[in-house]
Design a protein around this motif. Structure first.
Motif, mmCIF file in Angstrom:
data_model
loop_
_atom_site.group_PDB
_atom_site.id
_atom_site.type_symbol
_atom_site.label_atom_id
_atom_site.label_comp_id
_atom_site.label_asym_id
_atom_site.label_seq_id
_atom_site.Cartn_x
_atom_site.Cartn_y
_atom_site.Cartn_z
ATOM 1 N N GLY A 243 0.818 -1.206 0.000
ATOM 2 C CA GLY A 243 0.000 0.000 0.000
ATOM 3 C C GLY A 243 0.846 1.248 0.000
ATOM 4 O O GLY A 243 2.082 1.180 -0.011
ATOM 5 N N PRO A 244 0.199 2.400 0.023
ATOM 6 C CA PRO A 244 0.896 3.677 -0.142
ATOM 7 C C PRO A 244 1.891 3.991 0.979
ATOM 8 O O PRO A 244 2.775 4.822 0.795
ATOM 9 C CB PRO A 244 -0.244 4.709 -0.132
ATOM 10 N N ASP A 245 1.785 3.312 2.101
ATOM 11 C CA ASP A 245 2.653 3.622 3.236
ATOM 12 C C ASP A 245 3.948 2.785 3.249
ATOM 13 O O ASP A 245 4.764 2.923 4.162
ATOM 14 C CB ASP A 245 1.863 3.342 4.531
ATOM 15 N N ARG A 246 4.137 1.936 2.236
ATOM 16 C CA ARG A 246 5.235 0.967 2.285
ATOM 17 C C ARG A 246 6.613 1.604 2.502
ATOM 18 O O ARG A 246 7.363 1.201 3.392
ATOM 19 C CB ARG A 246 5.243 0.127 1.012
ATOM 20 N N GLU A 247 6.927 2.623 1.705
ATOM 21 C CA GLU A 247 8.280 3.185 1.791
ATOM 22 C C GLU A 247 8.500 3.907 3.125
ATOM 23 O O GLU A 247 9.574 3.838 3.719
ATOM 24 C CB GLU A 247 8.563 4.111 0.610
ATOM 25 N N ARG A 248 7.454 4.579 3.597
ATOM 26 C CA ARG A 248 7.570 5.246 4.908
ATOM 27 C C ARG A 248 7.846 4.195 5.999
ATOM 28 O O ARG A 248 8.677 4.399 6.886
ATOM 29 C CB ARG A 248 6.291 6.016 5.235
ATOM 30 N N LEU A 249 7.165 3.063 5.906
ATOM 31 C CA LEU A 249 7.343 2.016 6.918
ATOM 32 C C LEU A 249 8.748 1.414 6.855
ATOM 33 O O LEU A 249 9.364 1.147 7.886
ATOM 34 C CB LEU A 249 6.274 0.931 6.754
ATOM 35 N N ARG A 250 9.263 1.255 5.649
ATOM 36 C CA ARG A 250 10.629 0.725 5.502
ATOM 37 C C ARG A 250 11.634 1.696 6.124
ATOM 38 O O ARG A 250 12.560 1.289 6.828
ATOM 39 C CB ARG A 250 10.977 0.545 4.015
ATOM 40 N N ARG A 251 11.419 2.991 5.845
ATOM 41 C CA ARG A 251 12.329 4.003 6.407
ATOM 42 C C ARG A 251 12.234 4.023 7.924
ATOM 43 O O ARG A 251 13.222 4.124 8.632
ATOM 44 C CB ARG A 251 11.996 5.394 5.851
ATOM 45 N N LEU A 252 11.005 3.873 8.424
ATOM 46 C CA LEU A 252 10.803 3.878 9.869
ATOM 47 C C LEU A 252 11.530 2.693 10.514
ATOM 48 O O LEU A 252 12.161 2.838 11.569
ATOM 49 C CB LEU A 252 9.297 3.810 10.185
ATOM 50 N N ALA A 253 11.473 1.530 9.858
ATOM 51 C CA ALA A 253 12.156 0.347 10.393
ATOM 52 C C ALA A 253 13.661 0.604 10.458
ATOM 53 O O ALA A 253 14.333 0.260 11.452
ATOM 54 C CB ALA A 253 11.841 -0.872 9.545
ATOM 55 N N ALA A 254 14.194 1.227 9.392
ATOM 56 C CA ALA A 254 15.639 1.517 9.358
ATOM 57 C C ALA A 254 15.990 2.515 10.454
ATOM 58 O O ALA A 254 16.954 2.339 11.209
ATOM 59 C CB ALA A 254 16.019 2.069 7.986
ATOM 60 N N TRP A 255 15.190 3.544 10.551
ATOM 61 C CA TRP A 255 15.440 4.630 11.500
ATOM 62 C C TRP A 255 15.327 4.130 12.947
ATOM 63 O O TRP A 255 16.040 4.563 13.840
ATOM 64 C CB TRP A 255 14.429 5.748 11.217
ATOM 65 N N THR A 256 14.428 3.152 13.160
ATOM 66 C CA THR A 256 14.219 2.599 14.499
ATOM 67 C C THR A 256 15.275 1.547 14.832
ATOM 68 O O THR A 256 15.339 1.059 15.973
ATOM 69 C CB THR A 256 12.791 1.978 14.586
ATOM 70 N N GLY A 257 16.080 1.169 13.822
ATOM 71 C CA GLY A 257 17.155 0.203 14.078
ATOM 72 C C GLY A 257 16.695 -1.240 14.074
ATOM 73 O O GLY A 257 17.357 -2.119 14.622
ATOM 74 N N VAL A 258 15.527 -1.499 13.463
ATOM 75 C CA VAL A 258 15.046 -2.882 13.422
ATOM 76 C C VAL A 258 14.873 -3.366 11.979
ATOM 77 O O VAL A 258 14.096 -4.284 11.706
ATOM 78 C CB VAL A 258 13.702 -3.049 14.211
ATOM 79 N N GLU A 259 15.627 -2.735 11.085
ATOM 80 C CA GLU A 259 15.498 -3.040 9.663
ATOM 81 C C GLU A 259 15.584 -4.545 9.381
ATOM 82 O O GLU A 259 14.790 -5.092 8.616
ATOM 83 C CB GLU A 259 16.617 -2.317 8.912
ATOM 84 N N GLY A 260 16.533 -5.197 10.032
ATOM 85 C CA GLY A 260 16.741 -6.627 9.793
ATOM 86 C C GLY A 260 15.701 -7.507 10.455
ATOM 87 O O GLY A 260 15.586 -8.695 10.134
#
Ligand code: GDD
Length: 386
Positions: A243-260
């Motif tokens: 959905g439209p929020d996908r990239e924001r959520l990916r960035r949030l995961a990276a920024w929160t340090g839980v990307e992996g």
């Protein structure tokens, strides 16, 4: 011979989503043993599918699906004419609108030119906000006048929609809640392949499945993950849907340090969902109400499917979502705006062992009889018979 039904719906598989699942499960039951009981008129849009296009999907169905070449089926004069012609050609004397708003505005034309005498409009979550804004509220009232019955999926949507209708249309509202295929969505499934494919390891997995929009609360789950991992270092979050929020959520995961630790699986076909539930230890969708109360969760079929698979469930306290959970027994209702509380509940469920298992068992029992597609289709058939 039973009368034939035309289902008119913008939302229909192979696109994924709650109204799509609802319309499909109803259509295949209205079709009857030889498939002639229903014709579906749907939009031809391809987006949001997990691979298979509409042509292939339609060929596999035992009933007829007619597509209008448009991304969104709206009650335009052209679509209304097509629907009325189709009803007359196929001898369909009854119509079901997959979602009453806005397609229910065609009810008059179908009666006049299509030979239709019985019309039911299903409502979901969006009709609840239609009921709140002056312009759409007037349209919803008109839709209520044009159909024989508007259905509702639960107490929240009924209470939101009813005030927009005339007293007579309000009287004619009937509950038609979604169901779950408890044979397909059952405990003890095999999630090993999904775990391996997405590199989820051996640790506990929290699953969420939804269209990726802020209301569904995937962002709060991502924000909760560092707290969860402080107690359970090998925990993972598996996110199904797009959905439209996908990239924001990916960035949030990276920024929160839980990307992996956050895995985005993308869109998954409805029939392929069971192994995703089987791969998980907890289902969570901490949905929240947005836009000054306008945008809320109608109900949430995913909570029912997860419970049916024997998973404990975390649901946000938005709209009708709490109606799917027995708080403290089958899972918990949480504040979707409070990542700390969400983390706390996740951690407690995942470390509780037998308690989580008991919640899953209680959830399965709760869903087993109360939420069935056969029951919904039988109730709809009675409404269509008058
Ligand atoms: N979004 C999404 N993405 N859904 C998927 C996917 C996917 O990749 N794959 C399968 N699904 C299925 C889920 O398994 C579930 O059956 C359904 O699509 C999602 O339904 P809901 O959880 O109910 O959410 P919704 O927002 O799409 O549905 C709307 O209508 C429902 C039916 O009345 C909302 O108003 C819901 O609140 C309401 O329950």
């Amino acid at each position: 011979m039973p009368e034939r039904t035309l289902m008119v719906t913008n939302d229909f598989p192979p696109r994924e989503g709650g109204i799509e699942v609802f319309a499909y499960e109803i259509a295949r039951r209205l079709a009857g043993p030889d498939g002639t009981g229903v014709t579906v008129l749907a939009s031809g849009r391809r987006g949001g599918t997990a691979g298979e296009g509409p042509e292939r999907f339609d060929r596999r169905q035992p009933f007829e699906v007619v597509r209008v070449d448009t991304a969104m089926l709206l009650p335009t004069p052209r679509v209304a004419r097509r629907a009325a012609e189709l009803a007359a050609e196929r001898g369909c004397t009854r119509v079901v609108f997959g979602a009453a708003a806005p397609l229910g505005l065609m009810a008059g034309r179908l009666r006049r030119d299509g030979g239709v005498h019985r019309i039911v409009g299903l409502t979901h979550g969006h009709e609840a906000w239609w009921a709140r804004l002056p312009a759409t509220r007037r349209l919803l009232r008109r839709i209520g006048e044009g159909v024989d019955h508007l259905t509702y999926i639960g107490g929240y949507t009924r209470d939101a929609i009813a005030p927009a209708l005339s007293p007579a249309a309000r009287e004619r509202m009937v509950r038609l809640a979604p169901g779950v295929d408890t044979g397909l969505f059952r405990p003890g499934g095999d999630g090993a392949e999904v775990r391996e494919r997405h590199g989820l390891g051996e640790g506990p997995v929290v699953l969420s499945a939804s269209r990726l929009v802020p209301r569904k609360g995937v962002d709060a789950l991502i924000q909760a993950m560092p707290w969860v991992r402080a107690r359970i270092p090998d925990a993972r979050l598996l996110v199904v849907g797009d959905g439209p929020d996908r990239e924001r959520l990916r960035r949030l995961a990276a920024w929160t340090g839980v990307e992996g630790e956050v895995v985005f699986a993308g869109t998954v076909a409805h029939a392929s969902m069971p192994p995703y539930y089987a791969a998980a230890d907890l289902f969570a969708m901490p949905c929240r109400t947005r836009r000054l109360g306008l945008e809320a969760e109608g109900l949430g079929i995913v909570f029912l499917e997860a419970a049916s698979c024997g998973l404990p469930v975390l649901a946000g306290s938005s709209g009708g979502a709490p109606e799917t959970v027995a708080h403290g027994t089958t899972g918990y209702v949480v504040d979707g705006g409070d990542a700390r509380e969400i983390a706390d509940r996740i951690t407690r469920v995942l470390t509780s062992g037998s308690r989580a298992k008991a919640m899953g068992e209680a959830g399965r029992k709760r869903v087993d009889h109360a939420w069935t597609w056969d029951g919904a289709a039988e109730r709809l058939e009675r409404l269509l018979e008058g």
